[in-house]
Enzyme design. Structure first.
Site, PDB file in Angstrom:
ATOM      1  N   LYS A 195       0.666  -1.207  -0.162  1.00 48.00           N
ATOM      2  CA  LYS A 195      -0.091  -0.207  -0.015  1.00 48.00           C
ATOM      3  C   LYS A 195       0.992   1.450   0.036  1.00 48.00           C
ATOM      4  CE  LYS A 195      -3.225  -3.039  -0.184  1.00 48.00           C
ATOM      5  NZ  LYS A 195      -4.163  -3.499   0.882  1.00 48.00           N
TER       6      LYS A 195
HETATM    7  C1  LIG Z   1      -5.140  -4.630   1.356  1.00 46.98           C
HETATM    8  C2  LIG Z   1      -6.458  -4.495   1.227  1.00 46.98           C
HETATM    9  C3  LIG Z   1      -7.315  -4.834   2.308  1.00 46.98           C
HETATM   10  C4  LIG Z   1      -6.884  -5.506   3.496  1.00 46.98           C
HETATM   11  O1  LIG Z   1      -5.689  -4.969   4.207  1.00 46.98           O
HETATM   12  P1  LIG Z   1      -4.741  -5.894   5.187  1.00 46.98           P
HETATM   13  O2  LIG Z   1      -3.942  -4.918   5.824  1.00 46.98           O
HETATM   14  O3  LIG Z   1      -3.812  -6.629   3.842  1.00 46.98           O
HETATM   15  O4  LIG Z   1      -5.344  -6.970   5.880  1.00 46.98           O
HETATM   16  C5  LIG Z   1      -8.497  -4.555   2.306  1.00 46.98           C
HETATM   17  N1  LIG Z   1      -9.119  -4.147   1.024  1.00 46.98           N
HETATM   18  C6  LIG Z   1      -8.346  -4.054   0.032  1.00 46.98           C
HETATM   19  C7  LIG Z   1      -9.188  -3.435  -1.187  1.00 46.98           C
HETATM   20  C8  LIG Z   1      -7.121  -4.218   0.074  1.00 46.98           C
HETATM   21  O5  LIG Z   1      -6.268  -3.808  -1.047  1.00 46.98           O
END
Ligand SMILES: *Cc1c(COP(=O)(O)O)cnc(C)c1O
Length: 397
Positions: A195
């Site tokens: 992210k």
């Molecule tokens: C990465 C992601 C999540 C979950 O996040 P984590 O920190 O990996 O648990 C939820 N929704 C979307 C759209 C994502 O890309």
């Protein structure tokens, strides 16, 4: 500027001062639930313009906490776009509620006012009451929150934004910021390394409401709440909670990364502008990511739409050839209504927008430590492969 070697589709940018910040936390008195938690939460809330930020140990945990705070449970339904990561829908299931999959715009992959309306219509044939909608700002491009809010308010739905891709996103001509909850009860971010900023694993939920903030904190830590009227040691558990706390070590990394977020976002926007300029001439074979004119996405992914049939090359072949060229790509996401778990539960659904989006989407490398030369190389190789579908020697590549 010299380019990088192999280019993954995304990656974190951890610098020496981030490492120093983590080391300092490791050497401190607290490894978890110390002073870094509140500092990270305060700084994050300020950055996205929220009243409260509650951090937790993953974006998925954040979505679960939001579902708990929204008081969703068995017999309730929540609308989720079919094009998203598994966690958005899974969080609805964690609390025993059920998912109503919404279709998406075939070009952007985003839930729309029309697809939300259609999902609410389809839910009338199901048992249970629709109580929430979870718009996803796919790639960092904002869903049309103003029209979605109008529909959600008329249907008495709680809006929880999945902003895992969208830290730094603004919309409405700069009037609104994702995370400030202009159009949501709660917004959930992820700080996973792919992210835009990272704490390794982690998530943050923001809200303007004191009652929701209190619930989110309570559910994050076993359902416990201190009550000094019973004595300095006294706490009570009135509801079942979890251990979803973010350690101080991770919060220290988050604070350090947060200070660089503007730089990361600005660099991502530059890279996106460069891709747009180089790739736009490939239309209609390749279409650059669609976005509303009045939005300033905090770009997480650069996912183009490619007409593989017209190009005469499959997505698998293009991905393999780009990999040979040192270029990583990825597909976000396989529609959730096709996943065996959801198919078994809800049967075969037809969501043509989601299916069309999925067929064409391909994410190219995008992360702030990329050089301009890297973008030039990716654009050149993508163009070449789309124009030479038979491969290098006119045969197998
Ligand atoms: C990465 C992601 C999540 C979950 O996040 P984590 O920190 O990996 O648990 C939820 N929704 C979307 C759209 C994502 O890309």
């Amino acid at each position: 500027m010299k380019g990088n070697g192999f280019l993954p589709y995304g990656r974190q940018w951890v610098e020496d001062d981030d490492v120093e910040a983590v080391i300092a936390a490791l050497r401190s008195d607290f490894l978890t639930t110390g002073p870094m938690v509140a500092r990270f939460e305060t700084a994050f809330a300020e950055k996205v313009g929220a009243k409260h930020a509650i951090c937790c140990n993953s974006g998925t945990a954040g979505l679960h906490l939001a579902m708990l705070a929204a008081r969703l449970g068995p017999g309730d339904l929540a609308v989720v776009p079919s094009v998203t990561f598994l966690a958005t829908a899974n969080a609805v299931r964690y609390v025993g509620a059920d998912v109503v999959f919404a279709d998406v715009d075939p070009e952007s992959g985003l839930i729309t006012a029309e697809s939300l309306t259609a999902a609410l219509e389809s839910a009338r044939r199901r048992e249970g009451r629709v109580r929430a909608v979870l718009p996803v700002h796919l790639k960092g491009v904002p869903a049309d929150m103003e029209t979605i809010t109008a529909i959600a308010e008329a249907a008495d739905l709680t809006i929880v934004e999945d902003a895992a891709h969208a830290v730094g996103t603004r919309y409405g001509g700069g009037r609104y910021q994702v995370g400030a909850n202009h159009h949501a009860a709660m917004t959930v971010f992820s700080t996973h390394p792919v992210k835009t900023m990272t704490t390794a694993e982690g998530g943050v939920v923001t809200t303007e409401r004191d009652d929701l903030a209190r619930d989110l904190r309570k559910f994050r830590s076993h359902g416990m709440e201190a009550d000094p009227s019973g004595g300095p040691w006294y706490y009570e558990m009135s509801e079942l909670g979890y251990n979803y706390r973010m350690p101080d070590i991770n919060c220290a990394l988050g604070l350090s990364q947060l200070a660089k977020l503007d730089r990361f976002l600005a660099r991502r926007a530059e890279l996106v502008a460069r891709y747009d300029r180089l790739l736009a001439p490939l239309a209609p074979l390749l279409r650059i990511p669609k976005r509303p004119a009045d939005a300033e996405p905090g770009w997480h992914l650069y996912a183009a739409q490619i007409d593989f049939a017209a190009a005469g090359v499959t997505r698998a072949t293009l991905m393999a050839r780009l990999r040979e060229d040192g270029i990583g790509t990825q597909v976000h996401y396989i529609p959730l209504h096709w996943q065996p778990y959801y198919r078994d539960r809800y049967g075969e659904l037809s969501l043509p927008g989601a299916e069309a989006f999925y067929q064409g989407t391909l994410a190219l490398p995008l992360y702030p430590s990329m050089h301009d030369d890297d973008v030039d190389r990716v654009a050149e190789r993508v163009a070449w492969h789309l124009q030479h579908p038979a491969g290098r020697q006119g045969g197998e590549a």
